[in-house]
Design a protein around this motif. Structure first.
Motif, PDB file in Angstrom:
ATOM      1  N   ASP B 129       0.835  -1.200   0.000  1.00 26.83           N
ATOM      2  CA  ASP B 129       0.000   0.000   0.000  1.00 26.83           C
ATOM      3  C   ASP B 129       0.873   1.254   0.000  1.00 26.83           C
ATOM      4  OD1 ASP B 129      -2.232   1.609   0.159  1.00 26.83           O
ATOM      5  OD2 ASP B 129      -2.265   1.574   2.332  1.00 26.83           O
ATOM      6  N   ASN B 130       1.835   1.279   0.898  1.00 25.60           N
ATOM      7  CA  ASN B 130       2.699   2.461   0.996  1.00 25.60           C
ATOM      8  C   ASN B 130       3.527   2.661  -0.270  1.00 25.60           C
ATOM      9  OD1 ASN B 130       2.103   3.673   3.517  1.00 25.60           O
ATOM     10  ND2 ASN B 130       2.998   1.881   4.516  1.00 25.60           N
ATOM     11  N   LEU B 131       4.029   1.541  -0.809  1.00 22.69           N
ATOM     12  CA  LEU B 131       4.797   1.640  -2.051  1.00 22.69           C
ATOM     13  C   LEU B 131       3.934   2.218  -3.171  1.00 22.69           C
ATOM     14  CD1 LEU B 131       7.025  -1.541  -2.378  1.00 22.69           C
ATOM     15  CD2 LEU B 131       7.717   0.853  -2.199  1.00 22.69           C
ATOM     16  N   SER B 132       2.699   1.751  -3.257  1.00 19.36           N
ATOM     17  CA  SER B 132       1.847   2.226  -4.344  1.00 19.36           C
ATOM     18  C   SER B 132       1.488   3.700  -4.142  1.00 19.36           C
ATOM     19  CB  SER B 132       0.588   1.377  -4.461  1.00 19.36           C
ATOM     20  OG  SER B 132      -0.365   1.777  -3.512  1.00 19.36           O
ATOM     21  N   LEU B 133       1.351   4.111  -2.877  1.00 19.76           N
ATOM     22  CA  LEU B 133       1.082   5.531  -2.614  1.00 19.76           C
ATOM     23  C   LEU B 133       2.245   6.393  -3.086  1.00 19.76           C
ATOM     24  CD1 LEU B 133      -0.673   5.849   0.858  1.00 19.76           C
ATOM     25  CD2 LEU B 133      -1.526   6.488  -1.383  1.00 19.76           C
ATOM     26  N   VAL B 134       3.460   5.974  -2.704  1.00 19.09           N
ATOM     27  CA  VAL B 134       4.650   6.720  -3.121  1.00 19.09           C
ATOM     28  C   VAL B 134       4.746   6.728  -4.643  1.00 19.09           C
ATOM     29  CG1 VAL B 134       7.169   6.739  -3.088  1.00 19.09           C
ATOM     30  CG2 VAL B 134       5.898   6.264  -0.992  1.00 19.09           C
ATOM     31  N   LEU B 213      -2.446   6.699 -15.025  1.00 17.93           N
ATOM     32  CA  LEU B 213      -2.209   5.497 -14.223  1.00 17.93           C
ATOM     33  C   LEU B 213      -2.170   5.833 -12.737  1.00 17.93           C
ATOM     34  CD1 LEU B 213      -1.282   2.550 -13.686  1.00 17.93           C
ATOM     35  CD2 LEU B 213       1.053   3.315 -14.111  1.00 17.93           C
ATOM     36  N   ALA B 214      -1.394   6.860 -12.399  1.00 17.24           N
ATOM     37  CA  ALA B 214      -1.271   7.244 -10.996  1.00 17.24           C
ATOM     38  C   ALA B 214      -2.623   7.681 -10.446  1.00 17.24           C
ATOM     39  CB  ALA B 214      -0.252   8.380 -10.855  1.00 17.24           C
ATOM     40  N   VAL B 215      -3.365   8.456 -11.244  1.00 15.18           N
ATOM     41  CA  VAL B 215      -4.664   8.956 -10.776  1.00 15.18           C
ATOM     42  C   VAL B 215      -5.649   7.806 -10.593  1.00 15.18           C
ATOM     43  CG1 VAL B 215      -6.612  10.420 -11.367  1.00 15.18           C
ATOM     44  CG2 VAL B 215      -4.300  11.206 -11.838  1.00 15.18           C
ATOM     45  N   VAL B 216      -5.716   6.911 -11.589  1.00 12.77           N
ATOM     46  CA  VAL B 216      -6.662   5.795 -11.503  1.00 12.77           C
ATOM     47  C   VAL B 216      -6.331   4.914 -10.292  1.00 12.77           C
ATOM     48  CG1 VAL B 216      -7.386   3.646 -12.614  1.00 12.77           C
ATOM     49  CG2 VAL B 216      -7.263   5.739 -13.945  1.00 12.77           C
ATOM     50  N   ALA B 217      -5.047   4.645 -10.070  1.00  9.37           N
ATOM     51  CA  ALA B 217      -4.666   3.799  -8.939  1.00  9.37           C
ATOM     52  C   ALA B 217      -5.077   4.452  -7.618  1.00  9.37           C
ATOM     53  CB  ALA B 217      -3.159   3.534  -8.962  1.00  9.37           C
ATOM     54  N   ARG B 218      -4.844   5.742  -7.499  1.00 10.52           N
ATOM     55  CA  ARG B 218      -5.190   6.451  -6.264  1.00 10.52           C
ATOM     56  C   ARG B 218      -6.676   6.441  -5.998  1.00 10.52           C
ATOM     57  NH1 ARG B 218      -1.720  11.727  -4.996  1.00 10.52           N
ATOM     58  NH2 ARG B 218      -3.527  12.195  -3.757  1.00 10.52           N
ATOM     59  N   ILE B 219      -7.453   6.780  -7.045  1.00  7.79           N
ATOM     60  CA  ILE B 219      -8.907   6.859  -6.868  1.00  7.79           C
ATOM     61  C   ILE B 219      -9.482   5.475  -6.566  1.00  7.79           C
ATOM     62  CG2 ILE B 219     -11.076   7.507  -7.965  1.00  7.79           C
ATOM     63  CD1 ILE B 219      -9.387   9.876  -7.385  1.00  7.79           C
ATOM     64  N   THR B 220      -8.973   4.443  -7.278  1.00  8.47           N
ATOM     65  CA  THR B 220      -9.465   3.094  -7.021  1.00  8.47           C
ATOM     66  C   THR B 220      -9.209   2.713  -5.571  1.00  8.47           C
ATOM     67  OG1 THR B 220      -8.878   2.525  -9.289  1.00  8.47           O
ATOM     68  CG2 THR B 220      -9.412   0.707  -7.818  1.00  8.47           C
ATOM     69  N   ARG B 221      -8.003   3.007  -5.093  1.00  7.81           N
ATOM     70  CA  ARG B 221      -7.656   2.660  -3.726  1.00  7.81           C
ATOM     71  C   ARG B 221      -8.614   3.344  -2.750  1.00  7.81           C
ATOM     72  NH1 ARG B 221      -4.960   5.428   0.089  1.00  7.81           N
ATOM     73  NH2 ARG B 221      -4.010   4.238   1.784  1.00  7.81           N
ATOM     74  N   ALA B 222      -8.813   4.661  -2.934  1.00  6.07           N
ATOM     75  CA  ALA B 222      -9.688   5.405  -2.028  1.00  6.07           C
ATOM     76  C   ALA B 222     -11.115   4.870  -2.088  1.00  6.07           C
ATOM     77  CB  ALA B 222      -9.658   6.892  -2.383  1.00  6.07           C
ATOM     78  N   ALA B 223     -11.592   4.587  -3.320  1.00  5.21           N
ATOM     79  CA  ALA B 223     -12.982   4.128  -3.475  1.00  5.21           C
ATOM     80  C   ALA B 223     -13.165   2.758  -2.847  1.00  5.21           C
ATOM     81  CB  ALA B 223     -13.342   4.104  -4.953  1.00  5.21           C
ATOM     82  N   VAL B 224     -12.202   1.854  -3.058  1.00 11.78           N
ATOM     83  CA  VAL B 224     -12.310   0.512  -2.478  1.00 11.78           C
ATOM     84  C   VAL B 224     -12.283   0.602  -0.954  1.00 11.78           C
ATOM     85  CG1 VAL B 224     -11.142  -1.701  -2.228  1.00 11.78           C
ATOM     86  CG2 VAL B 224     -11.375  -0.678  -4.482  1.00 11.78           C
TER      87      VAL B 224
END
Lengths: 302, 334
Positions: B129-134, B213-224
């Protein structure tokens, strides 16, 4: 807006009311935001003290250093090497920080002030004025940001000042929409209804109840907009629309010609790029931290 | 639903009208005149007057604007000054190039972003999780043109694995009936051509897709994360449904709603990014075309091109809104 004012902007958190004090203390517990503040502080210090830090004049050419068509890498004298005209790369990066910081801050200040004014008018007055302003904003948003900025630079001519106006203008509709939406949302809140029912005047409600609550998303967006502005400014510079004096050490402009030297001197592409990434990352980290710190929904989670 | 669509379509009218006024006014603000641009060195007062008459530039401004609206209606913007081809011809060849690039970038961004965001949310607070955030923070902080240069340096210059410019090899003799080169290669059933086209597409698509890619990953994480805390997810688990079913039927389905809006919002970013990506990789698309037109004062291209890009952008956003209303009934009511 001067550097002092940015720092003053940060100080508001110390003296402000409950929301700000709380947000400030939550911000201090976020490692990401702290890293962001450190990066931005580094960026500002380099920008201010560039003349003291830079070992050489950023415009001074030294063609005797050029060997085999391009530029020697790092050495004891030139820590980051020299560019295709023998100019000291490190000095150019340091001076470039000045350009990126001033252009970014001025651009966002332009977009923020005009956008906020329009958004506040639209949100406060509503009705026909609201319709006209917001449709105009829709039209501006319908043109992709960078093309819009290029178009403005084309009309005004290339140059640093023109870039600030161009990037600032693309920010106007974003802030106008944000503040209007935020004001509309706050208007229906219970505490606004309560204030109205005890007879507080409309203007007082707007000033002391609606705006302070509506402004927090604007502050978050403002920080993130600084990050985007730095990228956009560098992008315009990269496309050759930046300062017309090619000696100007602007980071985006520095990347324009390196394509030809990718083989022999890839560092010329890496160094300005990393400088851009560090400063942009700093503002993004602060913006993220602020967003979480100011979000009332997240307040009780910590 | 029908009322929603009709209302949104009606809203388009003032926006498109405003756009046409904006483009029309802006072109008249540009320094230098079309006559000057057309004639270049050969300009004399007499020839300038002739050109001005020929292009109806000596008529009153409202008549010129009416004429402009008519050209839009007929989709006939004349001949490009720099390439001497009609604007419509150039558009037909360049628009597919940009669409192909943008679609490839979005496939890269969505295909990688949604799984990454989902996994990060499932392992909330963990190392991944932290790696993907960074990673996603870095993703939105790296300018496209810098990433493009680095990709080019590593994969084209240093390793020599991938081509660095253009849409296909210079030696390619493929025919292009649709101008979507990937599609053309598939239609022709030519695996060699397809491989060649895909190789050219890869680096620009990654560069252009990095921010989405970065935006989609962030939003998906927050939404999930939001959905995982919902009562219905707990209920589904309590009923004894398997984790896979809960994840796919309850969590992902609801989490993808905000993600789909964000994906729509990326269109404008893709078009902006296309200008830079196409410049770096010499991709013959809309972005470089319009940029060069601005530099060369290519008025016919500007009058048609900018307006057309804006129209496409507005229409895509409309489609996104409508599809969002279809998958999310709540929005129709409000």
């Amino acid at each position: 807006m001067s550097v002092g004012e940015i720092e003053a902007g940060g100080l508001v958190f110390e003296g402000g009311g409950g929301l700000w004090r709380e947000a400030g203390s939550r911000l201090r517990r976020k490692p990401g935001a702290l890293v962001g503040f450190a990066l931005v502080a580094l960026f500002i210090v380099v920008a201010i003290f560039a003349p003291l830090l830079a070992p050489f004049d950023p415009r001074e050419q030294n063609l005797t250093l050029i060997q085999n068509g391009c530029c020697p890498g790092p050495s004891a004298q030139h820590w980051l090497g020299v560019d295709q005209l023998g100019r000291d790369e490190m000095s150019r990066i340091f001076y470039g920080a000045r350009f990126s910081l001033t252009i970014g801050v001025v651009a966002v200040a332009v977009g923020l002030s005009i956008g906020l004014l329009l958004g506040a008018i639209a949100g406060y007055l509503g009705g026909f004025v609201d319709g006209v302003i917001m449709r105009a904003m829709d039209v501006m948003l319908a043109i992709p940001g960078l093309l819009f900025a290029i178009g403005i630079v084309a009309a005004l001519g290339a140059g640093l000042f023109q870039i600030m106006i161009a990037v600032g203008t693309t920010n106007v509709p974003i802030f106008a929409r944000l503040l209007r939406g935020s004001i509309l949302a706050q208007r229906e809140n219970d505490f606004v209804l309560a204030a109205r029912s005890v007879g507080v005047r409309r203007r007082a409600i707007l000033a002391s109840h609606i705006l302070p609550n509506a402004i927090s998303p604007v502050i978050v967006q403002g920080t993130l907009a600084l990050a985007t502005a730095i990228i956009d400014v560098a992008g315009l510079g990269f496309l050759g629309l930046g300062p017309q004096d090619p000696g100007t050490p602007e980071w985006g402009t520095m990347l324009t010609e390196v394509d030809r030297y990718l083989q022999s001197a890839p560092l010329l592409a890496v160094i300005p790029g990393v400088a851009i990434v560090i400063s942009v990352l700093g503002f993004n980290l602060i913006g993220d931290g602020l967003r979480e710190a100011l979000d009332p929904k997240l307040r009780n989670r910590v | 639903m029908l009322r929603f669509v009709v209302r949104r379509l009606l809203l388009l009218v003032p926006i498109l009208l405003g756009l046409s006024i904006l483009v029309f006014g802006w072109i008249r603000l540009l320094p230098g005149s079309p006559a000057q641009a057309l004639l270049g060195e050969r300009a004399t007062p007499a020839t300038i007057a002739e050109i001005r008459h020929q292009y109806k530039l000596d008529r009153p401004i409202y008549e010129q604007y009416w004429g402009y609206l008519q050209t839009i209606g007929k989709f006939d913007f004349g001949v490009s000054i720099s390439s001497r081809r009609t604007v419509a011809y150039e558009f037909e060849h360049r628009f597919p190039a940009t669409v192909e690039l943008a679609v490839a970038a979005m496939i890269f961004a969505i295909g990688l972003g949604i799984p990454l965001g989902f996994l990060a949310a499932k392992r909330y607070g963990g190392v991944f999780d932290n790696l993907s955030l960074v990673g996603s923070l870095l993703g939105i902080s790296i300018p496209i043109f810098f990433l493009g240069l680095i990709l080019k340096w590593v994969f084209a210059v240093k390793l020599g694995w991938l081509p660095s410019i253009g849409r296909e090899s210079v030696l390619s003799e493929s025919k292009h009936p649709t101008n979507f080169y990937v599609l053309d290669a598939i239609i022709a059933g030519d695996p060699g051509a397809l491989w060649d086209v895909l190789k050219h597409l890869l680096l620009p698509a990654i560069a252009l897709g990095s921010i989405p890619l970065a935006v989609v990953a962030r939003i998906t994480r927050a939404a999930v994360l939001d959905v995982l805390n919902e009562d219905y997810v707990r209920t589904a688990r309590a009923k004894g449904m398997t984790p896979v079913v809960v994840d796919s039927r309850h969590v992902l389905r609801n989490a993808l709603l905000p993600v789909s809006t964000i994906i729509g919002l990326q269109t404008g970013l893709l078009l902006s990014g296309a200008v830079l990506t196409e410049t770096i990789f010499a991709w013959p698309g809309i972005g470089t075309w319009l940029k060069d037109a601005i530099f060369n004062r290519d008025y016919p291209v500007l009058q048609g091109g900018i307006l057309f890009v804006a129209i496409v952008f507005v229409l895509v956003n409309l489609l996104v809104d409508i599809s969002y209303a279809i998958i999310n009934p709540r929005i129709r009511v409000s």
